[in-house]
Every structure is written in structure tokens, then in C-alpha cells.
Design an enzyme around this catalytic site. Structure first.
Site, PDB file in Angstrom:
ATOM      1  N   SER A 136       0.871  -0.993  -0.121  1.00 27.59           N
ATOM      2  CA  SER A 136      -0.124  -0.064   0.007  1.00 27.59           C
ATOM      3  C   SER A 136       0.907   1.129   0.005  1.00 27.59           C
ATOM      4  CB  SER A 136      -0.880  -0.003   1.185  1.00 27.59           C
ATOM      5  OG  SER A 136      -0.250   0.038   2.445  1.00 27.59           O
ATOM      6  N   GLY A 246       1.555  19.227   5.305  1.00 29.07           N
ATOM      7  CA  GLY A 246       2.857  20.165   5.707  1.00 29.07           C
ATOM      8  C   GLY A 246       3.914  19.373   4.812  1.00 29.07           C
ATOM      9  N   ARG A 273      33.315  29.082 -18.240  1.00 30.22           N
ATOM     10  CA  ARG A 273      33.591  28.014 -19.461  1.00 30.22           C
ATOM     11  C   ARG A 273      33.418  28.824 -20.689  1.00 30.22           C
ATOM     12  NH1 ARG A 273      35.903  23.185 -20.728  1.00 30.22           N
ATOM     13  NH2 ARG A 273      34.335  22.048 -22.075  1.00 30.22           N
ATOM     14  N   PHE A 283      26.134  33.283 -25.175  1.00 35.22           N
ATOM     15  CA  PHE A 283      25.440  32.875 -26.126  1.00 35.22           C
ATOM     16  C   PHE A 283      24.084  32.725 -25.721  1.00 35.22           C
ATOM     17  CE2 PHE A 283      28.957  29.594 -26.691  1.00 35.22           C
ATOM     18  CZ  PHE A 283      29.535  30.263 -27.505  1.00 35.22           C
ATOM     19  N   GLY A 345      27.486  20.369 -19.267  1.00 34.17           N
ATOM     20  CA  GLY A 345      28.140  19.400 -20.215  1.00 34.17           C
ATOM     21  C   GLY A 345      28.549  18.059 -19.654  1.00 34.17           C
ATOM     22  N   GLY A 346      29.493  17.601 -20.256  1.00 33.20           N
ATOM     23  CA  GLY A 346      30.047  16.171 -19.357  1.00 33.20           C
ATOM     24  C   GLY A 346      30.467  16.453 -18.019  1.00 33.20           C
ATOM     25  N   GLU A 369       5.801  11.326  -0.208  1.00 33.50           N
ATOM     26  CA  GLU A 369       4.622  12.272   0.222  1.00 33.50           C
ATOM     27  C   GLU A 369       3.445  12.147  -0.658  1.00 33.50           C
ATOM     28  OE1 GLU A 369       5.309  12.962   3.081  1.00 33.50           O
ATOM     29  OE2 GLU A 369       7.086  13.710   3.497  1.00 33.50           O
ATOM     30  N   ARG A 381      -9.999  16.064  -8.610  1.00 31.85           N
ATOM     31  CA  ARG A 381     -11.244  15.607  -7.413  1.00 31.85           C
ATOM     32  C   ARG A 381     -11.935  17.065  -6.981  1.00 31.85           C
ATOM     33  NH1 ARG A 381      -9.089  11.765  -4.575  1.00 31.85           N
ATOM     34  NH2 ARG A 381      -8.597  13.265  -2.905  1.00 31.85           N
TER      35      ARG A 381
END
Length: 386
Positions: A136, A246, A273, A283, A345-346, A369, A381
């Protein structure tokens, strides 16, 4: 426009900013420098967590009469967000303890409060919250852990799944079935680690949240005093759901804090970078990505803060707004971190940078939660109810 020009309902108060600054300073000093090691070596930082309790962060919305600092849910969200900037896993762990302590303070008898809260407030005793079971998860009302009355004790048998702090923590605020099937047959008990019949499964091998243990809690004919019940028989599910309002705000706040850290890391990285002789931050594509990340994060933060105010005020639509805020904050947080990793990036894929840790830690927030699919069910609902 400065922050002081804003209408009061759209800005934090001076007291809230002080709380936020206190949590940020604690995070910068005691969490952020060590969180990478906690994650890599699977260290449970008990001492640091107890230091947070010295600031009142173990009993944020526990009443002053019980030793707490009696703040609202917005203040709690500010604290969780600030601490998650350093380590979402540790911040979420402290949130769970707060939820359990609040349940005892809000619904417990004078006897059970006197017995447990002093040590919970100081975190000499740390609490877990036990609702989920192997069969459950989202259907919490179907839980099968059984508590049978035997004189002045309950005899408890069952298994709880995915319990944060299991095996390490001292107290387990546990939802059990004392009556009929469905939500009306559920009650809440405080179970201690050292009670005969309490044991724990193996530590789960998780994608993230490495700074806290997660195990099954196994209960085999555990005799728990009736005096350890929190609230009346049959009130457990209502207590659990009120606690989750909460808890959902706090886990959403943890996503906001983690995502904000990754946005800040991405801004710093793209400034430093260079590619093709130009800083990546120059950019247009990078600027558009950063702009969208910041905008989405602010939108999620605004909804979460409003939902927190509604929960504090016990507004009629508090549960709907808590579900909306949790869904948006956790989905947004994960998306922002993912884009921050892409901008690295990498290098973002390497443990030398913090991004991959936040990417792993925040992934579970859309599950616990209440899954984000369940959040949509709650909202839908409410919207379609006649």
C-alpha cells in the site's frame, strides 16, 4: 523596485527573512561543505542534524508549550528550502522528523507529549513516520499492519516500507489498523525502536538520498501501550493526511532549494567556461535556458509560499493547494536541475561537481509524500466535486 516597495502579501516579513538568513548561514557553515562526502560515503550526519535542533529546527511547528518554536508552514518551507541548498537529503530527513513531532504535539495526550516531545525537540530522540507498506503505497488507506487490543496494550504485527531513518531513529510514529477496512479503521501509535518484536530490513540501495538510511520497519507482535496512541481510535488516517499537507510543502521546498543551488552553479559555470573563444553565458541559447529555469523556479516558489500560508491558516482549500504546490515544485525542481546538468556538459555528469548529486536526490521528490500522479488526482477531484 526594491523588496520594500512590494505589497506585504507578496514579500517576506522581517522576521521571516531573519529565519531564512539563520537557516542559510547554518547551511553554508554546517551542511554545504560536507554534503558531497555524506553522499559519496553514505554518512548519516547525526551530529549536524542535532545542531539544527539547537536552532529550533527539530520542532518548527511544535507549540511553545511543548518546547517548539511554533512557526507557520511558510517559515518551515523557508528553512527546508535553505537547508536543501546544501543537501536535499538531509533537509528532507529533518522535515520528516518535524512532521512526526508535530503529530504528537497536535494530537497526542498530555502523557504521550510529556513522554516524547522534550527529547524530540532537542533531537536526543529522532522520529520516523511510518505509513507506507509493501502493498500500500499510494493507496495508504489499504494498509494492513494490524494492532489488536489486549488490555492496556496493542499487539502490533506488520511491515512498513521505505522508512527514512529506520534502524537509526528511536521513535516511529506509525499508522496501524485497529478496526474496519478503509480509512476509518486506522489509528496512530508511537512505537519505540527497542520494544521487543521491532526489527529492521536491510538498508535500501537507493539512487539518491544517500545521507539518510532507508529500511523496512518489521513489527512482530510488538506490545505497545494504549497510552502511546496519538489521537483516538480510528483517527489515524485523518492525522496522517493532515501531516502530509505540511510534508508535501516541505518536500516541495526541498526541491526549490536544490534547484536554486543548481541554477546558481550553472550561472557560475557558464560565466567561466569558454567555447569558441566566448563565455558560454554570452550565447543566447544559454541565456534563454537560464531565463526559463529562473522563471519556472520563481513561479513554483510563489505557489508553494501561497499554499504554505493556506495550510497555516487552515483554509478550506489548503489540501488542494498543497497538492498543486508539491506537484509543481518537485517537477520544476527536477527539470531545472536536469537543465543545469546539461549546461555543464560532460562535467555535470561527474561527481566532482554537485549537480549530479542534486539530480539524483530530487528525483524521488515526485514520488514520496504522495506521487505527483496522486497530486493530480487530489486537485482534479477538488475541481470536479459538486
Amino acid at each position: 523596485m526594491t523588496q520594500f516597495d512590494l505589497a506585504p502579501q507578496f514579500d517576506l516579513t522581517d522576521d521571516q527573512r531573519e529565519i531564512q538568513d539563520l537557516a542559510r548561514k547554518f547551511t553554508a557553515d554546517r551542511i554545504t561543505p560536507f554534503a558531497g562526502e555524506w553522499d559519496e560515503k553514505h554518512i548519516f550526519p547525526r551530529d549536524t542534524i542535532k545542531e539544527a535542533a539547537e536552532l529550533g529546527f527539530a520542532a518548527i511547528y511544535v507549540s511553545e508549550e511543548s518546547g517548539g518554536i511554533n512557526l507557520g508552514r511558510l517559515e518551515a518551507a523557508l528553512i527546508m528550502e535553505a537547508m536543501a541548498y546544501g543537501c536535499p537529503s538531509t533537509s528532507a530527513f529533518i522535515s520528516i522528523h518535524n512532521m512526526a513531532a508535530w503529530m504528537i504535539d497536535r494530537f497526542g495526550s498530555a502523557e504521550v507529549k510529556a513522554k516524547y516531545l522534550p527529547d524530540l525537540v532537542s533531537m536526543e530522540t529522532i522520529a520516523s513516520y511510518c505509513l507506507t507498506e509493501p502493498g500500500s503505497g499510494s493507496d495508504a488507506a489499504a494498509l494492513r499492519t494490524r494492532a489488536v487490543r489486549d488490555g492496556d496494550h496493542y499487539v502490533v504485527t506488520g511491515t512498513k516500507q521505505f522508512i527514512s531513518g529506520a534502524g537509526e531513529n528511536d521513535v516511529y510514529v506509525t499508522m496501524v489498523r485497529t478496526g474496519e477496512d478503509g480509512p476509518k479503521g486506522i489509528s496512530c501509535l508511537v512505537i519505540e525502536k527497542d520494544m521487543p518484536g521491532v526489527s529492521f530490513g536491510a538498508n535500501e540501495r537507493k539512487l539518491g538520498w544517500h545521507s539518510q538510511p532507508t529500511r523496512q520497519v518489521i513489527l512482530e507482535e510488538v506490545r505497545v501501550p494504549v497510552a502511546n496512541r496519538v489521537g483516538g481510535e480510528g483517527e489515524g488516517f485523518r492525522i496522517a493526511m493532515m501531516g502530509l499537507d505540511g510534508g508535501r510543502l516541505n518536500i516541495g521546498a526541498c526541491s526549490l532549494g536544490g534547484a536554486q543551488r543548481c541554477l546558481d552553479e550553472a550561472i557560475g559555470y557558464t560565466r567561466d567556461r569558454k567555447q569558441f573563444g566566448t563565455a558560454i553565458s554570452d550565447f543566447q541559447n544559454t541565456q534563454f535556458m537560464l531565463a526559463d529555469m529562473a522563471t519556472d523556479l520563481e513561479a513554483a516558489r510563489a505557489l508553494l509560499y501561497m499554499a504554505a500560508a493556506k495550510v497555516t491558516a487552515n483554509a478550506p482549500d489548503k489540501t488542494k493547494f498543497a497538492a498543486m504546490a508539491k506537484r509543481l515544485a518537485t517537477d520544476t525542481g527536477s527539470a531545472v536541475v536536469d537543465r543545469a546538468l546539461q549546461l555543464h556538459g560532460g562535467y555535470g555528469y561527474l561527481m566532482d561537481y554537485p549537480i549530479e548529486r542534486f539530480w539524483r536526490d530530487l528525483r524521488v521528490h515526485s514520488i514520496l509524500e504522495g506521487t505527483n500522479q496522486v497530486m493530480r488526482m487530489i486537485v482534479g477531484r477538488e475541481l470536479t466535486r459538486q
